[in-house]
Enzyme design. Structure first.
Site, short mmCIF file in Angstrom:
data_model
loop_
_atom_site.label_atom_id
_atom_site.label_comp_id
_atom_site.label_asym_id
_atom_site.label_seq_id
_atom_site.Cartn_x
_atom_site.Cartn_y
_atom_site.Cartn_z
N HIS A 26 0.84 -1.21 0.00
CA HIS A 26 0.00 0.00 0.00
C HIS A 26 0.87 1.26 0.00
O HIS A 26 0.58 2.22 -0.72
CB HIS A 26 -0.94 0.01 1.20
CG HIS A 26 -2.21 -0.74 0.98
ND1 HIS A 26 -2.27 -2.10 0.97
CD2 HIS A 26 -3.46 -0.29 0.75
CE1 HIS A 26 -3.52 -2.48 0.75
NE2 HIS A 26 -4.26 -1.39 0.61
N LYS A 70 -9.28 -7.97 8.76
CA LYS A 70 -9.87 -8.24 10.07
C LYS A 70 -9.73 -6.98 10.91
O LYS A 70 -8.80 -6.20 10.73
CB LYS A 70 -9.23 -9.45 10.75
CG LYS A 70 -7.80 -9.26 11.17
CD LYS A 70 -7.27 -10.51 11.86
CE LYS A 70 -5.82 -10.28 12.27
NZ LYS A 70 -5.25 -11.46 12.90
#
Length: 178
Positions: free
Chosen positions: A37, A106
């Site tokens: 990212h 998550k």
């Protein structure tokens, strides 16, 4: 409600998914963790926001926050459990603004991510942490497509069949964590 969806994940499909739905994904998804990212964001910045600088066309795609373990002989991929999503939060709004429609990870998401999801019609799915060996059985193909030097954090293109997730934040901001 149980839903079966196929990728690409269009905004029309996203609008049908509600927080709490059990979703089974079939099709292509991509993996990226924090290092990938960061690099994608740096490349976007260097290209003045031109999304063609990204390693794949982000429009209507799903990114799975995953750094799999090495595959054993005869396996497509090693254990494939999700990583904590908040580590991607500072990069995610930009990717959603460019057309990303789904994320799998998550844990909670920050308010900037939820705002970007509502603004752009995106959904956040949770995969069950600790079930990486079972989740890997739904991954039928895996190919590193960018940043091989990042090892397990390289960007991968996966083909999945009936990959099980739960919609935890829908495009309206309904949030199972709250």
């Amino acid at each position: 409600m149980d839903r079966k969806i196929k990728t690409p994940l269009t905004k029309e499909t996203v609008k049908e998914i509600k927080a709490g739905d059990y979703v089974y994904i079939t099709g292509t998804i991509y993996t990226a963790r924090d290092a990938a990212h960061k690099r994608m964001t740096e490349e976007l910045d260097a290209a003045n926001g031109d999304e063609s600088a990204l390693p794949f066309d982000i429009k209507d795609q799903i990114i799975y926050y995953l750094g799999p373990t090495p595959a054993k002989p005869g396996q497509v991929i090693g254990s494939a459990g999700p990583t904590t999503s908040t580590r991607m939060d500072k990069y995610t709004p930009t990717l959603i603004d460019l057309g990303l429609t789904g994320m799998i990870g998550k844990g909670r998401r920050g308010p900037e991510v939820v705002d970007a999801m509502k603004r752009n019609t995106a959904v956040y799915f949770a995969a069950v942490g600790g079930a990486g060996a079972l989740l890997s059985k739904c991954i039928k193909e895996s190919e590193v497509i960018a940043y091989d030097d990042l090892g397990t954090e390289a960007v991968r293109k996966l083909y999945v069949e009936d990959f099980p997730v739960i919609a935890v934040i829908d495009h309206e901001g309904n949030n199972m964590y709250e």
